[in-house]
Scaffold this active site. Structure first.
Site, short mmCIF file in Angstrom:
data_model
loop_
_atom_site.label_atom_id
_atom_site.label_comp_id
_atom_site.label_asym_id
_atom_site.label_seq_id
_atom_site.Cartn_x
_atom_site.Cartn_y
_atom_site.Cartn_z
CG HIS A 1 -1.66 1.21 1.54
ND1 HIS A 1 -3.03 1.27 1.56
CD2 HIS A 1 -1.24 2.46 1.87
CE1 HIS A 1 -3.42 2.50 1.87
NE2 HIS A 1 -2.35 3.24 2.07
CD GLU A 2 1.65 3.62 3.76
OE1 GLU A 2 1.90 4.67 3.13
OE2 GLU A 2 0.66 3.52 4.50
CG HIS B 1 -0.10 6.23 -0.64
ND1 HIS B 1 -1.27 6.84 -1.04
CD2 HIS B 1 -0.37 5.65 0.56
CE1 HIS B 1 -2.20 6.64 -0.12
NE2 HIS B 1 -1.69 5.92 0.84
#
Length: 666
Positions: free
Chosen positions: A422-423, A427
């Site tokens: 996710h990170e 992003h």
């Protein structure tokens, strides 16, 4: 909601702290003594009331037990107080719902008689601490409130007009609040040490009236912050740290977000520091309009061994980016909607020493300014001592009993992988189509890139002065988080990627076990989202609906209304053939809306997918009936003993939470 019980966990950091040098400990000490309190009009007085009670009894809470204040009453109040401090206000950081003391108002009145200061504070909070409505944070209305719009006499439409006026005049909104004056004009309150009205007044776009900039919001708190930052700079490890601290101070003193943006450009170049930090008006989750940010401060200590594991993934990042749904042969296999060069970010595993925020995130990827991310890069961090708590906390009972133990055993490894992806990739990927100034674009207007969904050239992009948050407003944070979660989930079946973290077909927890557990979590988190339905939870529910609609039975939800039970079942055989394509389709949709500034198309798609119908309302009642106690966290403190910096950790209890805040000296 009346607060009954909580789960209290300590963010252990002693082992990491002891690895720091004397200078690094001193740097961490000054950075960690920074906090800003903001949520609701009554929050400051409630905060002071709690800490005054602690000081009156010198931490001996049993001294308050007397006729009219029972042991149960005291427990109920301490639970409320610890939850308030952990959420930095009387609204849950996750969900934004207001919580109130379970104890009778007579108990608080009795406690308030213990000192003149308590009586003074009680008069301020006696009604507001129990008042419902407001039920939650949101646009000012009879049911919701937002301290970003003090007085509550402003409409959603007016907020939009003022925000567009600021954008037109190149004024960033993150450190602002909006106040409507008696004559119908508007004041934009800018957080800064410096105070007073400026000469900057602008006519409203498309409406009568004006906007005036007023500096000095949060002035006293920011002055204290600047003093600690100045002390911290004396112990900085390098010139980059001194430079971004100097830019922090300039921004907080003057209110200049240009100075803050410069601090972020410098900060991303300070790679692999032993003591990491994140400061400023960072996340816009709590603003109903989605653009004004809550101040947060994080000071954390890096773990070298854990970080080396993350860096292995960073080194192989390009190959996994080429496996995302928008990848096409051009641009070295990444496609036109991905940056030509994925600049490997500083990706660290850190342990929180002090974390002031309404939500204690397990991972963070910043800065949030997309132009800085594309031009200068970004950092990703995994907050390890927060992450590990996910495997210890009481969970929603939505997995069938025969699988529950295995689900719990596999949950942390799968959750850890999901947050990491996710990170880093969620992003860290994507290229906005931008026209920075008239005629200057980051794509060829004569031969525009082809939208892979429509098969036609793109027809929209970000015009001069437009930003992601400005265009997508209240959708920006929930869609951004949903897209990041989808990227992580989409890659979670990649055997080569899982092998980097030790998951193979012969490991104790096999690679396909991790993937299977992730899909179970998608189901559980989607149901959990019905209890709050905010930024993260709305995203999770939308993902669950995607799998229920397009996943051809990869996930099913069984509801026994009479028994108040919900059961998530995952068909392991359909994860690759049905589940992944469904998630990939949704991910590609959100990615293209985001890249091409298509806010209107995104709103229609996302709101339809996340809409709650009558069946989901029934599910919600069962979700609420099974809701586990909320999580709260105990943070350490540092103290100076001569030139030495001493660390103190506290017991994981409501009393420990209150003591840690009282000794923080804010």
């Amino acid at each position: 909601m009346a607060l009954k019980e909580v789960q209290v966990f300590r963010l252990d950091v002693k082992a990491q702290f002891e690895c720091l040098s004397t200078s690094e400990k001193r740097y961490a000490h000054h950075m960690a003594r920074i906090i800003l309190r903001q949520v609701s009009p009554e929050s400051l007085a409630i905060f002071d009331f709690i800490l005054e009670l602690f000081h009156v009894c010198s931490g001996n809470w049993d001294a308050f037990i007397e006729p009219g204040v029972s042991t149960e009453d005291l427990h109920g109040f301490l639970t409320y107080a610890a939850t308030f401090l952990s959420n930095v206000g009387n609204y849950f950081g996750s969900g934004d719902q207001k919580f109130v003391p379970i104890v009778d108002a007579s108990v608080l009145r009795r406690l308030a008689t213990r000192s003149p200061r308590l009586l003074e504070l009680y008069k301020v909070i006696e009604l507001s601490i129990y008042a419902v409505p407001p039920y939650s944070l949101g646009y000012p209305s009879e049911a919701t409130q937002s301290s970003y719009y003090p007085e509550g006499n402003i409409t959603k439409r007016e907020i939009g007009i003022v925000s567009r006026t600021l954008e037109k005049n190149s004024i960033f909104p993150e450190n602002t609040r909006i106040r409507k004056t008696g004559n119908g004009d508007f004041e934009v309150l800018i957080a800064s040490v410096q105070s007073g009205n400026s000469t900057d007044t602008f006519p409203l776009l498309g409406a009568k009236g004006s906007v005036t900039l007023v500096r000095g919001d949060h002035s006293a708190e920011l002055k204290d912050i600047c003093a600690e930052l100045s002390d911290a700079s004396k112990y900085a490890a390098n010139d980059l740290q001194r430079d971004f601290l100097r830019a922090y101070i300039e921004s907080f003193q003057t209110g200049s977000l240009d100075a803050y943006r410069e601090s972020q450009r410098i900060w991303v170049r300070d790679r692999a520091p032993k003591v990491e930090n994140i400061f400023g008006f960072v996340e816009p989750y709590r603003d109903p309009h989605g653009i004004r940010s809550e101040f947060e401060g994080l000071v954390a200590i890096a773990n070298k061994e854990e970080t080396e594991l993350l860096n292995m993934l960073v080194e192989h990042s390009a190959k996994f980016i080429r496996r995302l749904p928008w990848a096409t042969p051009e641009n070295d296999g990444k496609g036109p909607f991905e940056k030509s060069l994925f600049e490997p970010p500083d990706f660290s595993s850190i342990h929180s020493l002090a974390y002031c925020s309404s939500i204690i995130f397990p991972g963070i990827n910043v800065p949030n300014y997309n132009d800085i991310r594309q031009e200068d890069g970004f950092k990703s961090v995994i907050i390890a001592n927060r992450m590990v708590i996910e495997g210890k906390a009481i969970q929603y009972p939505f997995i069938e009993l025969s699988l529950a133990d295995t689900f719990q055993k596999h949950k942390f490894p799968a959750y850890y992988m999901w947050v990491v992806l996710h990170e880093l990739f969620g992003h860290g990927t994507g290229k906005m189509m931008v026209e920075a100034e008239e005629g200057k674009r980051n794509f060829d207007i004569e031969n525009p890139p082809i939208n892979p969904i429509t098969g036609n050239p793109i027809a929209s992009w970000y015009k001069p002065g437009q930003t992601w948050t400005g265009q997508f407003a209240d959708l920006s944070t929930t869609v951004d988080e949903c897209r990041a979660e989808l990227v992580g989930a989409y890659l979670m079946d990649d055997l080569e990627l899982l092998k980097l973290f030790g998951f193979t077909e012969t490991s104790e927890i096999r690679a396909d076990d991790v993937t299977y557990n992730l899909y179970q979590q998608l189901g559980v988190d989607g149901l959990r989202g019905l209890s709050n339905f905010n930024v993260d939870s709305g995203a999770h529910f939308a993902m669950l609906r995607c799998l229920l609609i397009d996943g051809d039975g990869v996930i099913t939800v069984t509801h026994n209304k009479q028994a108040q039970s919900l059961t998530v079942q995952v068909d392991r055989s359909k994860i690759i053939t049905r589940g992944k394509p469904a998630l990939g389709k949704m991910l590609l949709q959100l990615h293209m809306y985001r890249c091409t500034a298509d806010a209107e198309g995104c709103r229609a798609y996302y709101e339809a997918l996340s809409r709650v119908d009558s069946e989901h309302v029934e599910w919600r009642q069962t979700v609420l009936a099974n809701k586990p106690p909320p999580l709260i966290f105990v943070h350490a403190n540092t103290f100076l003993d001569g030139d030495a910096v001493m660390l103190k950790e506290y017991e994981p209890s409501a009393k420990g939470v209150i003591e840690s805040w009282a000794e923080r000296g804010v």
